[in-house]
Write a protein that holds these residues in place. Structure first.
Motif, PDB file in Angstrom:
ATOM      1  N   VAL A 130       0.851  -1.191   0.000  1.00  0.00           N
ATOM      2  CA  VAL A 130       0.000   0.000   0.000  1.00  0.00           C
ATOM      3  C   VAL A 130       0.886   1.239   0.000  1.00  0.00           C
ATOM      4  CG1 VAL A 130      -1.846   1.245   1.169  1.00  0.00           C
ATOM      5  CG2 VAL A 130      -1.791  -1.256   1.252  1.00  0.00           C
ATOM      6  N   HIS A 131       0.626   2.146  -0.949  1.00  0.00           N
ATOM      7  CA  HIS A 131       1.342   3.409  -1.037  1.00  0.00           C
ATOM      8  C   HIS A 131       0.358   4.564  -0.878  1.00  0.00           C
ATOM      9  CE1 HIS A 131       4.227   0.765  -3.127  1.00  0.00           C
ATOM     10  NE2 HIS A 131       5.148   1.658  -2.830  1.00  0.00           N
ATOM     11  N   ARG A 132       0.863   5.670  -0.377  1.00  0.00           N
ATOM     12  CA  ARG A 132       0.115   6.916  -0.472  1.00  0.00           C
ATOM     13  C   ARG A 132       0.120   7.330  -1.929  1.00  0.00           C
ATOM     14  NH1 ARG A 132      -0.901  10.776   3.488  1.00  0.00           N
ATOM     15  NH2 ARG A 132       0.539   9.657   4.872  1.00  0.00           N
ATOM     16  N   GLY A 133      -0.984   7.865  -2.424  1.00  0.00           N
ATOM     17  CA  GLY A 133      -1.048   8.225  -3.835  1.00  0.00           C
ATOM     18  C   GLY A 133      -1.853   9.481  -4.082  1.00  0.00           C
ATOM     19  N   LEU A 201      -4.389   9.464   9.142  1.00  0.00           N
ATOM     20  CA  LEU A 201      -3.794   9.389  10.477  1.00  0.00           C
ATOM     21  C   LEU A 201      -3.304   7.995  10.844  1.00  0.00           C
ATOM     22  CD1 LEU A 201      -6.246  11.725  12.423  1.00  0.00           C
ATOM     23  CD2 LEU A 201      -4.123  12.293  11.245  1.00  0.00           C
ATOM     24  N   GLY A 202      -3.354   7.065   9.896  1.00  0.00           N
ATOM     25  CA  GLY A 202      -2.802   5.739  10.134  1.00  0.00           C
ATOM     26  C   GLY A 202      -3.720   4.832  10.928  1.00  0.00           C
ATOM     27  N   SER A 203      -3.144   3.746  11.428  1.00  0.00           N
ATOM     28  CA  SER A 203      -3.942   2.751  12.136  1.00  0.00           C
ATOM     29  C   SER A 203      -4.178   3.151  13.593  1.00  0.00           C
ATOM     30  CB  SER A 203      -3.252   1.383  12.094  1.00  0.00           C
ATOM     31  OG  SER A 203      -2.150   1.351  12.981  1.00  0.00           O
ATOM     32  N   LEU A 204      -5.258   2.634  14.151  1.00  0.00           N
ATOM     33  CA  LEU A 204      -5.551   2.888  15.561  1.00  0.00           C
ATOM     34  C   LEU A 204      -4.479   2.255  16.444  1.00  0.00           C
ATOM     35  CD1 LEU A 204      -7.380   3.929  17.801  1.00  0.00           C
ATOM     36  CD2 LEU A 204      -8.750   1.851  17.581  1.00  0.00           C
ATOM     37  N   HIS A 205      -3.957   1.114  16.032  1.00  0.00           N
ATOM     38  CA  HIS A 205      -2.925   0.474  16.836  1.00  0.00           C
ATOM     39  C   HIS A 205      -1.681   1.356  16.939  1.00  0.00           C
ATOM     40  CE1 HIS A 205       0.534  -2.282  17.574  1.00  0.00           C
ATOM     41  NE2 HIS A 205      -0.294  -2.705  18.519  1.00  0.00           N
ATOM     42  N   ARG A 249      -5.132  -3.001  14.460  1.00  0.00           N
ATOM     43  CA  ARG A 249      -4.240  -2.751  13.314  1.00  0.00           C
ATOM     44  C   ARG A 249      -5.037  -2.534  12.029  1.00  0.00           C
ATOM     45  NH1 ARG A 249      -3.782  -8.059  14.777  1.00  0.00           N
ATOM     46  NH2 ARG A 249      -4.986  -9.450  13.436  1.00  0.00           N
ATOM     47  N   ASN A 250      -6.268  -3.043  11.980  1.00  0.00           N
ATOM     48  CA  ASN A 250      -7.101  -2.919  10.793  1.00  0.00           C
ATOM     49  C   ASN A 250      -8.215  -1.886  10.963  1.00  0.00           C
ATOM     50  OD1 ASN A 250      -5.665  -4.797   9.271  1.00  0.00           O
ATOM     51  ND2 ASN A 250      -6.792  -6.507  10.147  1.00  0.00           N
ATOM     52  N   LEU A 251      -8.064  -1.012  11.953  1.00  0.00           N
ATOM     53  CA  LEU A 251      -8.961   0.134  12.115  1.00  0.00           C
ATOM     54  C   LEU A 251      -8.139   1.379  11.808  1.00  0.00           C
ATOM     55  CD1 LEU A 251     -10.775  -0.839  15.440  1.00  0.00           C
ATOM     56  CD2 LEU A 251     -11.446  -1.363  13.081  1.00  0.00           C
ATOM     57  N   LEU A 252      -8.556   2.123  10.797  1.00  0.00           N
ATOM     58  CA  LEU A 252      -7.790   3.279  10.352  1.00  0.00           C
ATOM     59  C   LEU A 252      -8.468   4.571  10.791  1.00  0.00           C
ATOM     60  CD1 LEU A 252      -6.832   2.139   6.732  1.00  0.00           C
ATOM     61  CD2 LEU A 252      -5.643   1.721   8.897  1.00  0.00           C
ATOM     62  N   LEU A 253      -7.649   5.561  11.106  1.00  0.00           N
ATOM     63  CA  LEU A 253      -8.152   6.854  11.566  1.00  0.00           C
ATOM     64  C   LEU A 253      -8.311   7.789  10.381  1.00  0.00           C
ATOM     65  CD1 LEU A 253      -5.930   7.137  14.728  1.00  0.00           C
ATOM     66  CD2 LEU A 253      -8.426   7.106  14.738  1.00  0.00           C
ATOM     67  N   ALA A 254      -9.565   8.002   9.966  1.00  0.00           N
ATOM     68  CA  ALA A 254      -9.843   8.942   8.882  1.00  0.00           C
ATOM     69  C   ALA A 254      -9.776  10.376   9.386  1.00  0.00           C
ATOM     70  CB  ALA A 254     -11.216   8.655   8.274  1.00  0.00           C
ATOM     71  N   ILE A 259     -13.054   6.370  12.933  1.00  0.00           N
ATOM     72  CA  ILE A 259     -12.313   5.193  12.493  1.00  0.00           C
ATOM     73  C   ILE A 259     -13.050   4.516  11.347  1.00  0.00           C
ATOM     74  CG2 ILE A 259     -11.237   4.748  14.728  1.00  0.00           C
ATOM     75  CD1 ILE A 259     -13.319   2.448  15.039  1.00  0.00           C
ATOM     76  N   LYS A 260     -12.295   3.760  10.556  1.00  0.00           N
ATOM     77  CA  LYS A 260     -12.866   2.995   9.453  1.00  0.00           C
ATOM     78  C   LYS A 260     -12.292   1.583   9.469  1.00  0.00           C
ATOM     79  CE  LYS A 260     -14.311   6.797   6.732  1.00  0.00           C
ATOM     80  NZ  LYS A 260     -15.223   7.010   5.612  1.00  0.00           N
ATOM     81  N   VAL A 261     -13.169   0.603   9.294  1.00  0.00           N
ATOM     82  CA  VAL A 261     -12.734  -0.789   9.208  1.00  0.00           C
ATOM     83  C   VAL A 261     -12.070  -0.990   7.848  1.00  0.00           C
ATOM     84  CG1 VAL A 261     -13.482  -3.195   9.234  1.00  0.00           C
ATOM     85  CG2 VAL A 261     -14.600  -1.527  10.712  1.00  0.00           C
ATOM     86  N   ALA A 262     -10.890  -1.618   7.865  1.00  0.00           N
ATOM     87  CA  ALA A 262     -10.129  -1.821   6.634  1.00  0.00           C
ATOM     88  C   ALA A 262      -9.635  -3.262   6.566  1.00  0.00           C
ATOM     89  CB  ALA A 262      -8.961  -0.842   6.575  1.00  0.00           C
TER      90      ALA A 262
END
Length: 533
Positions: A130-133, A201-205, A249-254, A259-262
């Protein structure tokens, strides 16, 4: 006009229906090089290159005839078509436009390869990176995105990695929820790329384990994240999907409060009357997060996702600690089933929330609450909010100043001292109950009961050990072979960067190793073995 190598079929098809003038626009603007790529083309895309609806109907008929003899030979159609939701085949009406698949939750578009620019690496998994794009829209606007690319070997994308990648695409195409990571579109190039919503903002973990001077997440915000997570999982549950990899680790901070499930690489549809998915091959699983039936039988369901929700709750309130850290997998299953042991209550977790987690960890799947019911239980266990009405400076008490927001973690009407968190300093401790006014108490010192679950209702529920007993047993556990007791996760062999681990009894591992998704240790002779997926 010189056709591109490998796209002669397209030129011939368009010539047969007198639409050869659209060869270049379809090839270059829509990036269509294979018949199955049309599965991702919308009528609006064809409108954009100047193809009218009558011409689109001719193209749809020609494609139907052309692909009828190719479906069994195309790797994309075989894999992606096999995973997509079942659709009844219909014959287009004489005046209807081109009939192409359209996800329920909103259009996911086919994105030209040149419209996406990849930047820094954000993460890596088993079958993709996964890359930032940056996605440049046709109007010139640039949108920050996350780009997940399929790893391509010397002979191209083949095997289980391709299947996993396309399975994830087919599932995400049909998901639309405010707390589920959104798929924007697909780039049909080399390599295949998913263009997804960016959670900046990356992962919650990562946020939970961030070191000072980053402040800890307040208890009230963690409860908000739990409510958002329960809503997203109720959405997946209603759609007959099991996530199988629910963890911080699979919850991302929008955003700081969203948070968003990923990571839908392990998501599977639930089939059969029992609503279960059973693994059928050698695949790794997040061992320390799994329910007993998943560890013993390889069986996953919405109830096993609920178990994982409880472990995720524990992660949140323990500051992102590793569940069952230092315990070999075969002992986890033994402890869960024979001893009815459960993870201990973290200091920041109220008894009411821990009682909710224990319900998620009921031994029998049928005894666990559904995600829709969990939303109600979370509302009941919500910690009260208040504010300080006088300075508290007593020795040993939580320091507070008048006006400080206070979250009540533990308290009862007959107790003179309560436990809570100062929303200004993020410190946790005990304080005089008379020093706090609840938000709905009308300005008088707090006197109404604070929601509290007794140990009999909560920590000893379903034969589970309470926090103190759980800690004692964890201290008495023998270290895994080749590992020292209480060694931090990141210092163990194959630490946090290792993404996957195989369940015991499954080929693919000859020695114990650890990873953020779970861990593996050679199974003792006679121990349980999982069926493979």
């Amino acid at each position: 006009m010189l056709p591109e190598v490998g796209s002669l079929w397209l030129l011939r098809l368009l010539r047969d229906i007198q639409l050869a003038q659209f060869y270049r626009p379809i090839l270059e603007e829509l990036n269509v090089t294979r018949p199955e790529h049309f599965d991702f083309v919308r009528p609006e895309d064809l409108d954009g290159i100047g193809m009218g609806r009558p011409a689109q109907r001719r193209l749809a008929e020609a494609l139907k005839k052309h692909r009828s003899g190719l479906k069994s030979k195309n790797w994309v159609y075989k894999i992606l078509g096999g995973f997509a939701p079942e659709q009844k085949e219909t014959t287009p009406a004489p005046n209807s436009p081109l009939s192409l698949p359209e996800p329920e939750g909103g259009l996911k578009c086919l994105i030209p390869d040149g419209a996406v620019c990849r930047g820094e690496l954000l993460g890596s998994g088993c079958f993709g990176v996964v890359h930032r794009g940056l996605w440049t829209l046709p109007g010139g606007q640039s949108v920050p995105v996350a780009v997940k690319s399929l790893r391509v070997g010397p002979e191209g994308p083949v095997g289980t990695e391709l299947g996993d990648f396309l399975r994830e695409v087919s599932i995400m195409m049909n998901l639309e929820h405010p707390h589920v990571l959104r798929l924007h579109g697909l780039v049909l190039g080399q390599p295949l790329q998913m263009v997804m919503e960016l959670a900046p903002l990356g992962s919650l973990h990562a946020r939970l384990t961030a070191r000072a001077p980053t402040p800890p997440l307040p208890v009230a915000l963690l409860c908000l994240f739990l409510r958002q997570l329960a809503g997203a999982m109720a959405y997946l549950e209603a759609r007959g999907l099991v996530h199988r990899d629910l963890a911080t680790r699979n919850l991302l901070l929008a955003s700081p409060r969203t948070i968003k499930v990923a990571d839908f690489g392990l998501v599977r549809p639930l089939g059969g009357a029992r609503g279960r998915y059973v693994m059928g091959g050698p695949r790794p699983i997040p061992y320390a997060w799994c329910a007993p039936e998943s560890l013993r039988q390889g069986a996953f369901s919405s109830a096993s996702d609920v178990w994982m929700f409880g472990v995720t709750l524990w992660e949140m309130f323990s500051g992102g600690e590793e569940p069952w850290a230092g315990v070999p997998p075969y002992l986890i299953l033994q402890w869960l089933e024979q001893d009815q042991a459960r993870l201990p209550r973290p200091p920041l977790c109220s008894r009411a929330l821990y009682a909710l987690a224990l319900r998620c960890w009921a031994p029998h799947p049928a005894d666990r609450p559904s995600f829709s019911y969990l939303e109600e239980l979370l509302q009941e266990a919500w910690p009260p909010e208040g504010h300080c009405v006088r300075d508290v400076t007593e020795p040993g008490a939580l320091r507070m100043q008048t006006g400080d927001p206070i979250t009540i973690i533990e308290g009862s009407p007959d107790s003179a001292a309560w436990k809570g968190q100062n929303g200004r300093t993020f410190k946790v401790g005990s304080f005089p109950a008379s020093a706090v006014t609840l938000a709905d108490a009308g300005g008088s010192p707090a006197t109404r009961p604070v929601h509290r679950v007794s140990p009999a209702q909560g920590e000893r529920h379903q034969g589970s050990v309470d926090g103190d007993r759980g800690k004692a047993k964890l201290r008495d556990l023998p270290p895994a072979r080749g590992q020292r007791r209480n060694v931090p996760l990141q210092r163990m062999k194959g630490g946090a960067e290792r993404a996957w681990s195989h369940p015991p009894g499954v080929p693919g591992s000859t020695e114990g190793h650890w990873g953020r998704r779970g861990f593996c240790h050679p199974e003792p002779q006679g121990g349980p073995a999982l069926p493979s997926e």
